[in-house]
Each structure stands twice: as C-alpha cells, then as structure tokens.
Design an enzyme around this catalytic site. Structure first.
Site, PDB file in Angstrom:
ATOM      1  N   ASP A  25      10.893  -6.036  14.375  1.00  0.00           N
ATOM      2  CA  ASP A  25      10.310  -6.876  13.475  1.00  0.00           C
ATOM      3  C   ASP A  25       8.563  -7.068  12.637  1.00  0.00           C
ATOM      4  O   ASP A  25       7.570  -5.848  12.859  1.00  0.00           O
ATOM      5  CB  ASP A  25       9.853  -7.988  14.521  1.00  0.00           C
ATOM      6  N   ASN A  27       9.100  -6.337   9.448  1.00  0.00           N
ATOM      7  CA  ASN A  27       8.948  -5.191   7.904  1.00  0.00           C
ATOM      8  C   ASN A  27       8.886  -6.732   6.568  1.00  0.00           C
ATOM      9  O   ASN A  27       8.307  -5.986   5.634  1.00  0.00           O
ATOM     10  CB  ASN A  27      10.868  -5.244   7.536  1.00  0.00           C
ATOM     11  N   GLY A  28       9.518  -7.851   6.778  1.00  0.00           N
ATOM     12  CA  GLY A  28       9.340  -8.564   5.792  1.00  0.00           C
ATOM     13  C   GLY A  28       7.433  -9.284   5.169  1.00  0.00           C
ATOM     14  O   GLY A  28       7.193  -8.395   3.990  1.00  0.00           O
ATOM     15  N   TRP A  30       5.279  -7.252   6.722  1.00  0.00           N
ATOM     16  CA  TRP A  30       4.220  -5.338   6.326  1.00  0.00           C
ATOM     17  C   TRP A  30       4.571  -5.838   5.038  1.00  0.00           C
ATOM     18  O   TRP A  30       3.165  -5.825   3.580  1.00  0.00           O
ATOM     19  CB  TRP A  30       5.077  -4.486   6.929  1.00  0.00           C
ATOM     20  N   ASN A  73      21.754 -10.937  11.470  1.00  0.00           N
ATOM     21  CA  ASN A  73      21.734 -10.442   9.450  1.00  0.00           C
ATOM     22  C   ASN A  73      22.674 -11.133   8.159  1.00  0.00           C
ATOM     23  O   ASN A  73      21.601 -11.016   7.690  1.00  0.00           O
ATOM     24  CB  ASN A  73      20.055  -9.358   9.952  1.00  0.00           C
ATOM     25  N   GLU A 206      10.935  -4.765  31.771  1.00  0.00           N
ATOM     26  CA  GLU A 206       8.979  -4.903  30.974  1.00  0.00           C
ATOM     27  C   GLU A 206       9.178  -5.201  30.254  1.00  0.00           C
ATOM     28  O   GLU A 206       9.719  -4.194  28.722  1.00  0.00           O
ATOM     29  CB  GLU A 206       8.238  -4.147  31.432  1.00  0.00           C
TER      30      GLU A 206
HETATM   31  C1  FPP Z   1      13.370  -7.094  10.873  1.00  0.00           C
HETATM   32  O1  FPP Z   1      12.219  -7.569  10.335  1.00  0.00           O
HETATM   33  C2  FPP Z   1      13.579  -6.352  10.476  1.00  0.00           C
HETATM   34  C3  FPP Z   1      15.439  -6.089  10.100  1.00  0.00           C
HETATM   35  C4  FPP Z   1      16.082  -7.129  10.226  1.00  0.00           C
HETATM   36  C5  FPP Z   1      15.937  -4.585   9.505  1.00  0.00           C
HETATM   37  C6  FPP Z   1      15.720  -3.681  10.859  1.00  0.00           C
HETATM   38  C7  FPP Z   1      15.668  -2.233   9.470  1.00  0.00           C
HETATM   39  C8  FPP Z   1      15.074  -0.773   9.120  1.00  0.00           C
HETATM   40  C9  FPP Z   1      14.154  -1.225  10.532  1.00  0.00           C
HETATM   41  C10 FPP Z   1      15.521  -0.303   8.418  1.00  0.00           C
HETATM   42  C11 FPP Z   1      17.308   0.211   8.902  1.00  0.00           C
HETATM   43  C12 FPP Z   1      16.697   1.147  10.091  1.00  0.00           C
HETATM   44  C13 FPP Z   1      17.774   2.569  10.361  1.00  0.00           C
HETATM   45  C14 FPP Z   1      17.703   2.602  12.014  1.00  0.00           C
HETATM   46  C15 FPP Z   1      17.589   3.519   9.397  1.00  0.00           C
HETATM   47  P1  FPP Z   1      12.470  -8.669   9.386  1.00  0.00           P
HETATM   48  O2  FPP Z   1      12.518  -8.547   8.023  1.00  0.00           O
HETATM   49  O3  FPP Z   1      12.876 -10.527   9.840  1.00  0.00           O
HETATM   50  O4  FPP Z   1      11.005  -9.038   9.185  1.00  0.00           O
HETATM   51  P2  FPP Z   1       9.942 -10.421   8.987  1.00  0.00           P
HETATM   52  O5  FPP Z   1      10.003 -11.076  10.419  1.00  0.00           O
HETATM   53  O6  FPP Z   1       8.661  -9.971   8.833  1.00  0.00           O
HETATM   54  O7  FPP Z   1      10.411 -11.022   7.814  1.00  0.00           O
END
Ligand code: FPP
Length: 244
Positions: A25, A27-28, A30, A73, A206
């Site tokens: 969690d 990525n967005g 970041w 998602n 855990e």
């Molecule tokens: C959650 O962060 C992340 C996801 C819903 C997608 C995860 C996908 C990847 C890491 C890329 C593809 C994976 C592989 C295995 C190659 P968020 O977008 O909800 O972040 P935020 O809470 O900051 O908005």
C-alpha cells in the site's frame, strides 16, 4: 549491522518467518508527493516488489505472498487499472525470461477469468514452468478477495461431494492449498486494517504496520519488520512462557 537473528533455533519465536504476506500500500501517495501520476507510483511499487522477492529469497523466507490487485480494485479509474495490468504483464514476461536464473516458484491466487486472454496465458505459463522449483515461492494475489476465496473454497468443497470437514481439509481448498500460513503480515502505507486479504490464512499471523510507503519499503524496512516479529511471543491461543 542487521538486527535480524538469523541463526535462531527452529521452534523459537525469534526464527525467521517461513511465510511473509504483504499488502503493498501507498503507491498512489508516493507518486503524489513527487508530483507524478499514480501510474508512476505503481511502477515504483512493482520495482519494490521485485526487490522484496529477491531479498526474501536471499534471507531464506520460503513463501512471499503479495496483494497486487483486489476484487475491489476494479472500481479504480480505467486508466489506473490498465496501468497495473500492463505492469503485471511486464513482470510476468520478465519472470519467464529469468526463470532459470531466479529459480522461484510463481503462483497466482485469484480468479483470472476477467483478465485479458494474454495476461491469463502469461499467468498460466509462469505457474506451469516455475512449478519445478521448490526452494522459494512467490504468490501474487490478483483479482483476489479473502471472503471470495472462502466462498469459492466452500463451493469447491461442496462440488467434491462434501468430504468430512476439518480446518485442514477446508484449508486445502484455498488458493494456496496447504502451504504454511503467513507468520508475518506486513502493511506499509500507514493504514491499520486487513482489507479482505488472506482472512482464513492470517488467523495466527503477527501483524506489522509501517508508515513507510510501499515503494520506499526497502531491505532495511524488511529487516525492521522481521526483527519486530522476532520480538513477538507467539502463543497460538496458549498462555505463553510469561504465565508459566
Ligand atoms: C495499493 O496502493 C496498491 C495497489 C492497489 C496496486 C499494487 C500494484 C503493484 C505494486 C504493481 C504491480 C504488481 C506486480 C506484482 C508486478 P494505492 O494505490 O492504494 O496507494 P495509495 O493508498 O497511496 O493511494
């Protein structure tokens, strides 16, 4: 010096987790902090995942299970979903090229039916061709939901003619079959919830929560999470050493 206790005796809580699960969690956020589109965050998240898989294998962690795309998602904007799909495709193509070098078994947990035919084909080819490796296993949860997994398990159990039920029998209908349950569940990104991830399997895991966003969750952060795990006293419902 790494804080990890690497040579702990089998059976002690200080030993290395056999199975680590990760909710990737943050990525967005970041990406937003850098003024970049969300897709750049997912791309950095995919890099972080590749590094994590290599690091866990190097440490001797047998199973790594990551939440890459949930059943919920699909509600995200179409371009974000398409971006994640293309990252998955890129990862799977590279994994197929690196199979012999990496020697990792790759499994996909989740219903692949809604994915594009080419992505489904890549998933199946990765699973088939990597099934010969038994040293380390990476499970990628795609179109995965914990409740959905339990409902599907119940349907498959019923379709098998309702064999006598035990936790072990029912567990064998989960996507991972009877692989060991996660010992440690890591959730970076600051939220403190399970978000429908491995509901059956995490009964005794855990939990480790961190404010670090997934793309920044590097080897040092894994060391911290594992060191925290090694400090926990796992009781599995028993009274534990402190009470004896
Ligand atoms: C959650 O962060 C992340 C996801 C819903 C997608 C995860 C996908 C990847 C890491 C890329 C593809 C994976 C592989 C295995 C190659 P968020 O977008 O909800 O972040 P935020 O809470 O900051 O908005």
């Amino acid at each position: 010096m790494s804080p990890l206790k690497r040579n702990a005796v089998a059976g002690e809580s200080s030993k290395l987790p056999r199975h680590i699960a990760v909710i990737m969690d943050g990525n967005g956020r970041w990406a937003k902090r850098r003024g970049l589109p969300r897709s750049a965050g997912h791309s950095a998240g995919a890099d972080s995942f590749r590094k994590a898989a290599r690091y866990c294998q190097k440490l001797g962690v047998e199973y790594l299970t990551v939440y890459a795309f949930s059943t919920e998602n699909w509600k995200r904007p179409a371009d974000e979903v398409a971006g994640i799909m293309s990252l998955l495709e890129k990862y799977l193509r590279q994994a197929l090229r690196d199979l012999e070098k990496e020697k990792v078994r790759i499994c996909i947990f989740g219903d692949l039916a809604p994915f594009a035919p080419e992505l489904q084909r890549l998933c199946r080819e990765c699973m088939d061709r990597s099934s010969v490796y038994t040293g380390a296993q990476v499970n990628i949860c795609l179109n995965y939901g914990g409740r959905d997994e339990i409902v599907r398990a119940a349907r498959r159990w019923a379709a098998d003619g309702c064999p006598e039920l035990s936790e072990q029998v029912f567990g064998s209908y989960m996507w991972g079959g009877n692989i060991p349950d996660p010992d440690l569940l890591i959730r970076p990104g600051g939220e403190k919830r399970i978000s429908n991830f491995l509901l059956w399997e995490c009964a005794y895991a855990e939990f480790y929560f961190s404010d670090v966003l997934w793309p920044d969750f590097d080897e040092k952060e894994f060391d911290k999470a594992i060191a925290a795990y090694q400090e926990r006293q796992r009781r599995f419902g028993d009274i534990g050493d402190n009470e004896a």
